[in-house]
Design a protein around this motif. Structure first.
Motif, short mmCIF file in Angstrom:
data_model
loop_
_atom_site.label_atom_id
_atom_site.label_comp_id
_atom_site.label_asym_id
_atom_site.label_seq_id
_atom_site.Cartn_x
_atom_site.Cartn_y
_atom_site.Cartn_z
N GLU A 1 0.82 -1.22 0.00
CA GLU A 1 0.00 0.00 0.00
C GLU A 1 0.85 1.26 0.00
N ASN A 2 1.90 1.27 0.80
CA ASN A 2 2.74 2.47 0.86
C ASN A 2 3.34 2.82 -0.50
N ASP A 3 3.78 1.78 -1.25
CA ASP A 3 4.34 2.03 -2.59
C ASP A 3 3.28 2.58 -3.52
N ILE A 4 2.08 1.99 -3.42
CA ILE A 4 0.98 2.47 -4.27
C ILE A 4 0.69 3.94 -3.99
N VAL A 5 0.58 4.29 -2.73
CA VAL A 5 0.25 5.66 -2.34
C VAL A 5 1.34 6.62 -2.78
N ARG A 6 2.60 6.23 -2.55
CA ARG A 6 3.71 7.10 -2.92
C ARG A 6 3.73 7.40 -4.41
N ASN A 7 3.57 6.35 -5.22
CA ASN A 7 3.59 6.52 -6.67
C ASN A 7 2.34 7.23 -7.17
N MET A 8 1.18 6.94 -6.52
CA MET A 8 -0.06 7.59 -6.93
C MET A 8 0.07 9.11 -6.77
N LYS A 9 0.67 9.54 -5.66
CA LYS A 9 0.84 10.98 -5.43
C LYS A 9 1.67 11.61 -6.55
N GLN A 10 2.77 10.92 -6.95
CA GLN A 10 3.63 11.45 -8.02
C GLN A 10 2.90 11.44 -9.36
N ILE A 11 2.08 10.41 -9.57
CA ILE A 11 1.33 10.32 -10.83
C ILE A 11 0.33 11.47 -10.92
N PHE A 12 -0.38 11.77 -9.84
CA PHE A 12 -1.33 12.88 -9.84
C PHE A 12 -0.61 14.19 -10.12
N GLN A 13 0.58 14.32 -9.57
CA GLN A 13 1.35 15.54 -9.81
C GLN A 13 1.69 15.68 -11.30
N LYS A 14 2.07 14.57 -11.94
CA LYS A 14 2.46 14.62 -13.36
C LYS A 14 1.26 14.81 -14.27
N LEU A 15 0.11 14.24 -13.90
CA LEU A 15 -1.08 14.43 -14.72
C LEU A 15 -1.57 15.88 -14.66
N GLY A 16 -1.37 16.54 -13.52
CA GLY A 16 -1.69 17.96 -13.40
C GLY A 16 -3.18 18.25 -13.45
#
Length: 630
Positions: free
Chosen positions: A549-564
């Motif tokens: 879960e922690n990996d998913i959350v960490r990457n999800m946050k970065q993905i949302f940032q890149k999608l803008g």
């Protein structure tokens, strides 16, 4: 009675007595022995008469122990001067030994004017006793009809030595019977082929003493050499055949031939292999005694030299960087020779030299790539060999050729692709491994980039089955080129996406500075939708397969940032609602989050006539959710 040689009756009576004494049996031999002892050097008249009548006289003289050597030599000289051609003289060991040791002290041997009628019986006596003259130059000689030297040379009645060999050749050369070459004594021992041209008799004697002949040669003298008017190849062929025919043991023959070839001058070489000498292939190759030509190399292959004579064949081939001359032989099968040559082990011939030899063959048609069976070690050290064959037109640039590389390491196939000018034409017809297709898509080498577009246009067809890393890298390259990733590939990436790492990597590729800035706004939007679709698939797979879960959350946050845009509101601590376009991908993301963490999305509604989805965001829950990934 012997002194009264003018009285015919006395002479007749004397001859009758001589005839009675000639058998030299027990009684008569005692009388003759006593007579010789009493008269000593005055007994010549008796010896004169008996020499032409008594078969045993010479053996009788040799075994008399009461006569001194000097007197005995004198008696022999008298007897030899009155020999008869009509008598077969008895030659025993005593006579042979005496003549061998004391011939120099018997005057007739040094006489240059000896009567021709005496030569034949003397030579016969020497032959019967196996007497060998140790110094031919001491024998009398004026011409072929006078003196004993010439007949002793002709009959090989001499010790085989350097001095005697030179004297024998000089004697033959100066004789009035000489029809061959000339010779004058010098500081160099003549080569075998020169001896052959001067005298067949002396040559035959040399062949019978080959090992001794080789021992006589100094370091700067050759067993075969060439003069301006001789064809040394013909001479070598002739001499090899003579050695082959006269030797008794095969092993001895090979040894003699090897020694001969090692002592030849560099010009002593055969233009062609000869089947008569197949048993001596090792010696011929090892000594480089046969020209390195296509025809000879073909002979070596057809006679199994590679399996039966690998060491000597290696030595022969490695002495040459190229063929020594071309071939016009109609029997030369260039294509078969090319196949055999290219398939030689690298321990025999390096790949670059193989290609050079093949170029020199001037093939009428390319080598079928399917007939090439290169050694693994060869490919390991020189993976470009197929490509070099292609470059030099030695194999055809076609699908069948590339298909023959099936099972070869990637560096071998890669080199071919780089060199090929037509690979794009038959790319769709050949089996390109999925990982190889991915490698081409990612390649920075312009020679590979030529074909990347073909693969990108049918990305799934070429890359299906690739391993995770190769597929991920190729997908990233696809994105950097402004192209969408198909749904099936996205599913593959999602299945291997541990904690959304792959999705984040692909989004990194999309936002990479190397992204093609010439894209149209429409292309950019397609890429964005592709990225969102990847995220939707990967998120669904990650949460339903229990990934960390922690990996998913960490990457999800970065993905949302890149999608803008609106996606930034997911991670904005102060955001209370999120408005997303009402697309299949967004509905998939919302559904996945609601099934995974229902408390995060408690309420949604469609707005703007169904074009958007409004998500009510609980700030406390969302902010706490993203903190666990930090």
């Amino acid at each position: 009675m012997l002194s009264q040689n003018k009285d015919s009756e006395v002479v007749q009576d004397t001859n009758q007595i001589i005839e009675m004494l000639s058998p030299l049996d027990n009684e008569t031999s005692e009388f003759v022995s006593a007579y010789l002892d009493r008269l000593d050097d005055k007994a010549n008249s008796l010896l004169d008469k008996m020499a032409s009548r008594s078969q045993k006289l010479l053996s009788f003289l040799a075994q008399r122990g009461t006569t001194g050597t000097d007197m005995l030599c004198q008696h022999f000289d008298v007897a030899f001067h009155h020999l008869s051609r009509e008598i077969q003289y008895t030659v025993d060991g005593n006579l042979a030994d005496f003549l061998q040791n004391h011939w120099r002290s018997i005057s007739i041997f040094r006489d240059s004017n000896i009567a021709p009628a005496l030569v034949e019986p003397i030579v016969q006596i020497l032959n019967d006793g196996k007497v060998r003259i140790d110094s031919l130059s001491k024998l009398g000689y004026k011409d072929s009809s006078s003196g004993l030297r010439y007949p002793c040379v002709e009959q090989n009645l001499y010790v085989f030595s350097r001095g005697n060999l030179e004297t024998a050749l000089d004697t033959i050369s100066q004789s009035d019977n000489n029809q061959d070459g000339s010779y004058s004594v010098c500081n160099r021992l003549p080569a075998l082929n020169m001896i052959m041209h001067i005298s067949r008799t002396v040559y035959a004697n040399a062949l019978g003493h080959l090992e001794k002949y080789f021992d006589l040669l100094t370091k700067d003298e050759y067993a075969l050499d060439c003069s301006s008017n001789q064809n040394i190849a013909d001479d070598l062929l002739h001499i090899l055949d003579d050695i082959r025919q006269q030797a008794n043991e095969e092993e001895d023959t090979e040894k003699l031939i090897l020694t001969l070839l090692n002592r030849c001058s560099s010009s002593a070489r055969l233009p062609l292999f000869d089947d008569r000498f197949e048993n001596y292939t090792d010696a011929l190759m090892e000594c480089d005694a046969v020209h390195f030509t296509p025809t000879n190399l073909q002979w070596a292959f057809t006679h199994d030299a590679l399996t039966e004579h690998e060491s000597s064949m290696t030595t022969w081939i490695q002495k040459h960087d190229s063929f020594e001359q071309g071939d016009t032989d109609d029997k030369l099968d260039k294509e078969k020779l090319a196949e055999d040559t290219i398939n030689l082990p690298p321990t025999i011939l390096k790949s670059d030299k193989k290609i050079q030899l093949l170029q020199e063959l001037e093939l009428d048609s390319p080598i079928p790539a399917s007939s090439i069976e290169l050694d693994h070690q060869d490919l390991e050290h020189y993976p470009e060999i197929y490509a070099q064959l292609l470059k030099n037109g030695l194999v055809a640039d076609m699908a069948e050729s590339f298909e023959s590389l099936e099972g070869q390491p990637w560096p071998v196939r890669e080199a071919w692709i780089k060199e090929s000018q037509k690979f794009g034409d038959y790319l769709g017809d050949v089996k390109l491994h999925p990982n190889e297709a991915c490698h081409i898509v990612c390649a920075e080498d312009p020679q590979l980039q030529r074909f990347a577009g073909i693969i990108m246009d049918n990305f799934r067809d070429y890359t299906e089955g690739a391993n995770e890393t190769e597929l991920l890298n190729a997908s990233a390259a696809l994105i950097r080129k402004g192209k969408n990733i198909d749904e099936a590939t996205r599913q593959d990436l999602a299945e291997h996406d541990d904690g959304l790492d792959n999705t984040r990597s692909l989004l990194d590729a999309e936002h990479d500075d190397g992204l093609d800035n010439t894209r149209s706004p429409l292309d950019a939007e397609h890429e964005r939708q592709s990225a969102i679709a990847m995220f939707a698939d990967a998120l669904e797979y990650a949460v339903t397969h229990g990934q960390t879960e922690n990996d998913i959350v960490r990457n999800m946050k970065q993905i949302f940032q890149k999608l803008g845009d609106e996606y930034l509101k997911f991670i904005n601590p102060n955001s209370k609602c999120i408005n997303l376009p009402n697309t299949i991908e967004n509905r998939q993301i919302i559904k996945t989050l609601r099934n995974w963490k229902p408390e995060l999305i408690s309420q949604t509604e469609e707005i703007n006539e169904g074009d958007s989805i409004k998500i009510k965001r609980d700030q406390k829950l969302w902010n706490g959710f993203f903190k666990q990934g930090e």
